[in-house]
Design a protein around this motif. Sequence first.
Motif, PDB file in Angstrom:
ATOM      1  N   TYR A   1      -3.652  -9.395  12.427  1.00 32.79           N
ATOM      2  CA  TYR A   1      -4.465  -8.624  11.476  1.00 32.79           C
ATOM      3  C   TYR A   1      -5.951  -8.927  11.578  1.00 32.79           C
ATOM      4  O   TYR A   1      -6.753  -8.362  10.831  1.00 32.79           O
ATOM      5  CB  TYR A   1      -4.024  -8.929  10.045  1.00 32.79           C
TER       6      TYR A   1
ATOM      7  N   ARG B   1      -8.068  -4.384   4.124  1.00 32.31           N
ATOM      8  CA  ARG B   1      -8.217  -3.606   5.356  1.00 32.31           C
ATOM      9  C   ARG B   1      -9.682  -3.227   5.591  1.00 32.31           C
ATOM     10  O   ARG B   1     -10.361  -2.755   4.689  1.00 32.31           O
ATOM     11  CB  ARG B   1      -7.352  -2.343   5.291  1.00 32.31           C
TER      12      ARG B   1
ATOM     13  N   THR C   1      10.819  -4.752   1.756  1.00 34.34           N
ATOM     14  CA  THR C   1      10.792  -3.412   2.345  1.00 34.34           C
ATOM     15  C   THR C   1      11.331  -2.388   1.359  1.00 34.34           C
ATOM     16  O   THR C   1      10.789  -1.290   1.228  1.00 34.34           O
ATOM     17  CB  THR C   1      11.617  -3.381   3.644  1.00 34.34           C
TER      18      THR C   1
ATOM     19  N   HIS D   1       7.077  -2.285   6.054  1.00 40.13           N
ATOM     20  CA  HIS D   1       6.734  -3.539   5.399  1.00 40.13           C
ATOM     21  C   HIS D   1       5.542  -4.165   6.094  1.00 40.13           C
ATOM     22  O   HIS D   1       5.463  -4.187   7.324  1.00 40.13           O
ATOM     23  CB  HIS D   1       7.921  -4.503   5.442  1.00 40.13           C
ATOM     24  N   THR D   2       4.588  -4.663   5.317  1.00 38.58           N
ATOM     25  CA  THR D   2       3.397  -5.289   5.873  1.00 38.58           C
ATOM     26  C   THR D   2       3.101  -6.565   5.108  1.00 38.58           C
ATOM     27  O   THR D   2       3.478  -6.707   3.947  1.00 38.58           O
ATOM     28  CB  THR D   2       2.181  -4.343   5.803  1.00 38.58           C
ATOM     29  N   ARG D   3       2.439  -7.507   5.753  1.00 35.19           N
ATOM     30  CA  ARG D   3       1.960  -8.715   5.085  1.00 35.19           C
ATOM     31  C   ARG D   3       0.448  -8.647   4.899  1.00 35.19           C
ATOM     32  O   ARG D   3      -0.197  -9.651   4.615  1.00 35.19           O
ATOM     33  CB  ARG D   3       2.316  -9.963   5.918  1.00 35.19           C
TER      34      ARG D   3
ATOM     35  N   ASP E   1       2.642  -2.589  13.016  1.00 32.95           N
ATOM     36  CA  ASP E   1       1.881  -3.437  12.100  1.00 32.95           C
ATOM     37  C   ASP E   1       1.483  -4.734  12.790  1.00 32.95           C
ATOM     38  O   ASP E   1       0.460  -5.328  12.463  1.00 32.95           O
ATOM     39  CB  ASP E   1       2.719  -3.728  10.855  1.00 32.95           C
TER      40      ASP E   1
ATOM     41  N   THR F   1       7.467  -6.078  12.438  1.00 31.31           N
ATOM     42  CA  THR F   1       6.920  -4.966  11.664  1.00 31.31           C
ATOM     43  C   THR F   1       6.430  -3.834  12.557  1.00 31.31           C
ATOM     44  O   THR F   1       5.734  -2.932  12.092  1.00 31.31           O
ATOM     45  CB  THR F   1       5.772  -5.449  10.755  1.00 31.31           C
TER      46      THR F   1
END
Length: 258
Positions: free
Chosen positions: A253, A192, A83, A184-186, A215, A212
Amino acid sequence: MRFIAPRSEHTVKLQHHLGGIENLGPINPETRVFVEPWEQRIFGIHTTMMAESAHLADALPAYPVRDLPTRFKSDWTWASLRTGAEDMQPFEYFKYRYYEKWLGGIAQFFVDAGYISTEELAEKTAFYRAHPDAALPDRPSAPLASQINAYLQQGDSGYHEADRAPRFAAGDTVRIADPEAVDHTRLPGYLRNKAGTIDIVYPGRFSYFVSTGVDGIGKPMPVYRIAFEAADIWGPGKSESSTTIYADLYEAYVRAAN
Protein backbone atom coordinates in the motif's frame (compact mmCIF):
# COMPACT_ATOMS: atom_id res chain seq x y z
CA MET A 1 -32.43 -13.44 5.34
CA ARG A 2 -29.33 -12.86 3.24
CA PHE A 3 -27.22 -10.12 4.82
CA ILE A 4 -24.54 -9.94 2.12
CA ALA A 5 -25.51 -7.67 -0.75
CA PRO A 6 -24.14 -7.88 -4.31
CA ARG A 7 -20.94 -5.94 -4.80
CA SER A 8 -20.10 -3.51 -7.53
CA GLU A 9 -16.59 -3.94 -8.89
CA HIS A 10 -15.74 -0.30 -8.14
CA THR A 11 -17.76 0.28 -4.98
CA VAL A 12 -15.99 2.37 -2.35
CA LYS A 13 -16.05 0.52 0.97
CA LEU A 14 -17.50 3.34 3.04
CA GLN A 15 -18.06 1.07 6.02
CA HIS A 16 -14.43 -0.05 6.25
CA HIS A 17 -12.73 2.30 8.74
CA LEU A 18 -15.22 5.10 9.37
CA GLY A 19 -12.76 7.90 10.07
CA GLY A 20 -13.83 11.18 8.52
CA ILE A 21 -17.39 10.14 7.59
CA GLU A 22 -19.87 12.72 8.85
CA ASN A 23 -23.48 12.54 10.01
CA LEU A 24 -23.43 8.93 11.20
CA GLY A 25 -25.61 9.81 14.18
CA PRO A 26 -24.96 9.71 17.93
CA ILE A 27 -22.16 7.55 19.31
CA ASN A 28 -23.22 4.53 21.36
CA PRO A 29 -21.21 4.69 24.64
CA GLU A 30 -21.78 0.97 25.38
CA THR A 31 -18.60 -0.48 26.89
CA ARG A 32 -19.62 -4.13 27.35
CA VAL A 33 -17.99 -6.56 24.92
CA PHE A 34 -21.10 -8.78 24.92
CA VAL A 35 -24.50 -7.19 25.45
CA GLU A 36 -26.61 -10.31 24.88
CA PRO A 37 -25.78 -13.94 25.80
CA TRP A 38 -26.12 -15.08 22.16
CA GLU A 39 -23.27 -12.75 21.17
CA GLN A 40 -20.85 -14.82 23.25
CA ARG A 41 -21.92 -17.93 21.34
CA ILE A 42 -21.32 -16.20 17.97
CA PHE A 43 -17.84 -15.23 19.14
CA GLY A 44 -17.25 -18.83 20.22
CA ILE A 45 -18.39 -20.20 16.85
CA HIS A 46 -16.03 -17.84 15.03
CA THR A 47 -13.15 -18.78 17.35
CA THR A 48 -13.79 -22.49 16.80
CA MET A 49 -13.84 -21.99 13.04
CA MET A 50 -10.52 -20.11 13.27
CA ALA A 51 -9.01 -22.92 15.36
CA GLU A 52 -10.09 -25.58 12.83
CA SER A 53 -9.25 -23.57 9.70
CA ALA A 54 -7.27 -25.40 7.04
CA HIS A 55 -4.88 -22.44 6.70
CA LEU A 56 -3.35 -23.30 10.09
CA ALA A 57 -1.45 -26.13 8.41
CA ASP A 58 0.89 -23.39 7.13
CA ALA A 59 0.87 -21.17 10.24
CA LEU A 60 3.99 -20.63 12.32
CA PRO A 61 2.81 -22.86 15.23
CA ALA A 62 2.63 -26.52 14.22
CA TYR A 63 -1.06 -27.37 14.37
CA PRO A 64 -2.37 -30.88 13.52
CA VAL A 65 -5.40 -29.48 11.69
CA ARG A 66 -5.37 -32.16 8.98
CA ASP A 67 -5.92 -34.81 11.65
CA LEU A 68 -8.73 -33.09 13.55
CA PRO A 69 -12.02 -35.05 13.80
CA THR A 70 -14.12 -32.37 12.13
CA ARG A 71 -16.09 -31.92 8.91
CA PHE A 72 -14.86 -28.35 8.68
CA LYS A 73 -12.10 -28.34 6.03
CA SER A 74 -12.23 -24.71 4.83
CA ASP A 75 -10.08 -21.66 5.36
CA TRP A 76 -11.60 -19.25 7.88
CA THR A 77 -9.60 -16.22 9.00
CA TRP A 78 -10.36 -12.74 10.26
CA ALA A 79 -10.35 -11.77 6.59
CA SER A 80 -13.19 -14.22 5.94
CA LEU A 81 -15.27 -12.62 8.68
CA ARG A 82 -14.49 -9.08 7.59
CA THR A 83 -15.22 -9.80 3.94
CA GLY A 84 -18.83 -10.57 4.80
CA ALA A 85 -19.28 -7.21 6.51
CA GLU A 86 -17.33 -5.19 3.95
CA ASP A 87 -19.27 -6.77 1.11
CA MET A 88 -22.59 -5.52 2.48
CA GLN A 89 -24.33 -2.60 0.86
CA PRO A 90 -23.38 0.32 3.18
CA PHE A 91 -26.96 1.26 4.04
CA GLU A 92 -27.65 -2.36 5.00
CA TYR A 93 -24.43 -2.45 7.02
CA PHE A 94 -25.56 0.30 9.37
CA LYS A 95 -28.86 -1.45 10.14
CA TYR A 96 -27.30 -4.28 12.11
CA ARG A 97 -25.42 -4.52 15.37
CA TYR A 98 -21.84 -5.77 15.49
CA TYR A 99 -22.48 -9.44 16.21
CA GLU A 100 -25.51 -9.50 13.92
CA LYS A 101 -23.07 -8.82 11.08
CA TRP A 102 -20.92 -11.70 12.34
CA LEU A 103 -23.95 -13.99 12.45
CA GLY A 104 -25.00 -13.06 8.92
CA GLY A 105 -21.51 -13.54 7.50
CA ILE A 106 -20.92 -16.88 9.24
CA ALA A 107 -24.33 -18.26 8.31
CA GLN A 108 -23.91 -17.24 4.67
CA PHE A 109 -20.44 -18.79 4.57
CA PHE A 110 -21.76 -22.17 5.73
CA VAL A 111 -24.49 -22.02 3.07
CA ASP A 112 -22.13 -20.93 0.28
CA ALA A 113 -19.55 -23.58 1.26
CA GLY A 114 -22.17 -26.33 1.20
CA TYR A 115 -22.05 -27.31 4.87
CA ILE A 116 -25.75 -26.58 5.24
CA SER A 117 -28.55 -25.70 2.83
CA THR A 118 -30.70 -22.61 3.03
CA GLU A 119 -33.66 -24.86 3.84
CA GLU A 120 -31.80 -26.63 6.65
CA LEU A 121 -30.72 -23.31 8.12
CA ALA A 122 -34.29 -21.99 8.02
CA GLU A 123 -35.55 -25.21 9.65
CA LYS A 124 -33.01 -25.02 12.48
CA THR A 125 -33.74 -21.32 13.00
CA ALA A 126 -37.48 -21.96 13.24
CA PHE A 127 -36.93 -24.86 15.66
CA TYR A 128 -34.82 -22.87 18.14
CA ARG A 129 -37.13 -19.89 17.92
CA ALA A 130 -40.02 -22.15 18.88
CA HIS A 131 -37.95 -24.06 21.48
CA PRO A 132 -35.38 -21.61 22.95
CA ASP A 133 -34.59 -23.99 25.81
CA ALA A 134 -33.89 -26.99 23.55
CA ALA A 135 -30.56 -28.74 23.99
CA LEU A 136 -27.73 -27.36 21.88
CA PRO A 137 -25.24 -29.52 19.92
CA ASP A 138 -22.63 -31.42 21.87
CA ARG A 139 -19.49 -29.66 23.06
CA PRO A 140 -16.28 -30.20 21.05
CA SER A 141 -14.51 -33.53 21.48
CA ALA A 142 -11.28 -33.65 23.49
CA PRO A 143 -9.00 -33.25 20.41
CA LEU A 144 -11.02 -30.28 19.16
CA ALA A 145 -11.11 -28.68 22.60
CA SER A 146 -7.33 -29.09 22.83
CA GLN A 147 -6.88 -27.49 19.40
CA ILE A 148 -9.12 -24.54 20.32
CA ASN A 149 -7.18 -23.95 23.53
CA ALA A 150 -3.86 -24.16 21.66
CA TYR A 151 -5.07 -21.68 19.06
CA LEU A 152 -6.25 -19.21 21.70
CA GLN A 153 -2.80 -19.31 23.28
CA GLN A 154 -0.62 -19.30 20.14
CA GLY A 155 -2.71 -17.71 17.41
CA ASP A 156 -1.81 -17.95 13.72
CA SER A 157 1.20 -15.69 13.42
CA GLY A 158 2.11 -14.59 9.93
CA TYR A 159 5.61 -13.47 10.95
CA HIS A 160 8.57 -14.45 8.73
CA GLU A 161 12.25 -13.65 8.92
CA ALA A 162 13.30 -10.89 6.54
CA ASP A 163 14.85 -12.05 3.26
CA ARG A 164 15.37 -8.62 1.75
CA ALA A 165 15.68 -5.00 2.84
CA PRO A 166 12.43 -3.02 3.05
CA ARG A 167 11.87 -0.49 0.28
CA PHE A 168 11.51 2.38 2.77
CA ALA A 169 13.27 3.51 5.95
CA ALA A 170 12.20 5.45 9.01
CA GLY A 171 11.90 9.13 8.14
CA ASP A 172 10.99 8.59 4.48
CA THR A 173 8.07 10.58 3.12
CA VAL A 174 5.66 8.29 1.28
CA ARG A 175 2.27 8.37 -0.41
CA ILE A 176 -0.43 5.75 0.08
CA ALA A 177 -1.72 3.83 -2.90
CA ASP A 178 -5.31 3.82 -4.15
CA PRO A 179 -5.87 0.23 -5.34
CA GLU A 180 -9.03 -1.00 -6.98
CA ALA A 181 -11.83 -1.90 -4.55
CA VAL A 182 -11.95 -5.60 -3.68
CA ASP A 183 -13.91 -7.91 -1.37
CA HIS A 184 -11.59 -7.17 1.55
CA THR A 185 -8.85 -4.61 2.17
CA ARG A 186 -6.56 -3.69 5.05
CA LEU A 187 -6.22 -0.12 3.75
CA PRO A 188 -8.43 2.48 5.47
CA GLY A 189 -10.29 4.46 2.84
CA TYR A 190 -9.41 7.83 4.36
CA LEU A 191 -5.67 7.17 3.85
CA ARG A 192 -5.82 6.55 0.11
CA ASN A 193 -3.62 8.99 -1.82
CA LYS A 194 -2.49 10.67 1.42
CA ALA A 195 1.14 11.54 2.23
CA GLY A 196 2.79 10.44 5.45
CA THR A 197 6.14 9.71 7.08
CA ILE A 198 7.55 6.28 7.91
CA ASP A 199 7.71 6.17 11.70
CA ILE A 200 8.73 2.53 12.32
CA VAL A 201 9.87 -0.29 10.05
CA TYR A 202 8.78 -3.46 11.83
CA PRO A 203 11.40 -6.23 11.86
CA GLY A 204 10.78 -9.25 9.63
CA ARG A 205 7.97 -9.72 7.14
CA PHE A 206 4.28 -10.43 7.65
CA SER A 207 1.91 -12.48 5.52
CA TYR A 208 -1.85 -12.29 5.27
CA PHE A 209 -3.48 -15.70 5.22
CA VAL A 210 -5.62 -14.85 2.21
CA SER A 211 -4.78 -13.03 -1.00
CA THR A 212 -6.67 -9.79 -1.63
CA GLY A 213 -5.92 -9.99 -5.36
CA VAL A 214 -5.36 -6.62 -7.02
CA ASP A 215 -5.45 -5.03 -3.55
CA GLY A 216 -1.95 -6.45 -3.21
CA ILE A 217 -1.51 -8.29 0.09
CA GLY A 218 -1.14 -11.98 0.87
CA LYS A 219 2.51 -13.05 0.59
CA PRO A 220 5.04 -12.02 3.27
CA MET A 221 6.18 -8.41 3.03
CA PRO A 222 7.44 -5.57 5.25
CA VAL A 223 4.97 -3.62 7.39
CA TYR A 224 5.42 0.02 8.37
CA ARG A 225 3.96 2.30 10.99
CA ILE A 226 3.24 5.52 9.13
CA ALA A 227 2.47 8.89 10.68
CA PHE A 228 -0.06 11.27 9.10
CA GLU A 229 -0.96 14.77 10.14
CA ALA A 230 -4.69 14.81 10.82
CA ALA A 231 -5.07 18.12 8.97
CA ASP A 232 -3.58 16.51 5.85
CA ILE A 233 -6.28 13.83 5.97
CA TRP A 234 -9.43 15.73 6.93
CA GLY A 235 -8.42 19.36 6.52
CA PRO A 236 -7.46 21.91 9.20
CA GLY A 237 -11.07 22.92 9.80
CA LYS A 238 -12.07 19.41 10.91
CA SER A 239 -8.94 18.38 12.83
CA GLU A 240 -7.56 19.19 16.24
CA SER A 241 -4.22 20.94 16.04
CA SER A 242 -1.00 18.95 16.53
CA THR A 243 -2.81 15.65 16.03
CA THR A 244 -0.98 12.74 14.43
CA ILE A 245 -2.68 9.61 13.06
CA TYR A 246 -0.64 6.38 13.01
CA ALA A 247 -1.43 3.42 10.76
CA ASP A 248 0.27 0.04 10.32
CA LEU A 249 0.31 -0.66 6.58
CA TYR A 250 1.62 -3.44 4.36
CA GLU A 251 4.32 -2.42 1.89
CA ALA A 252 1.95 -3.11 -1.03
CA TYR A 253 0.00 0.00 0.00
CA VAL A 254 3.04 2.30 0.19
CA ARG A 255 4.53 4.33 -2.66
CA ALA A 256 7.41 6.77 -2.99
CA ALA A 257 6.26 10.33 -2.38
CA ASN A 258 7.16 11.51 -5.90
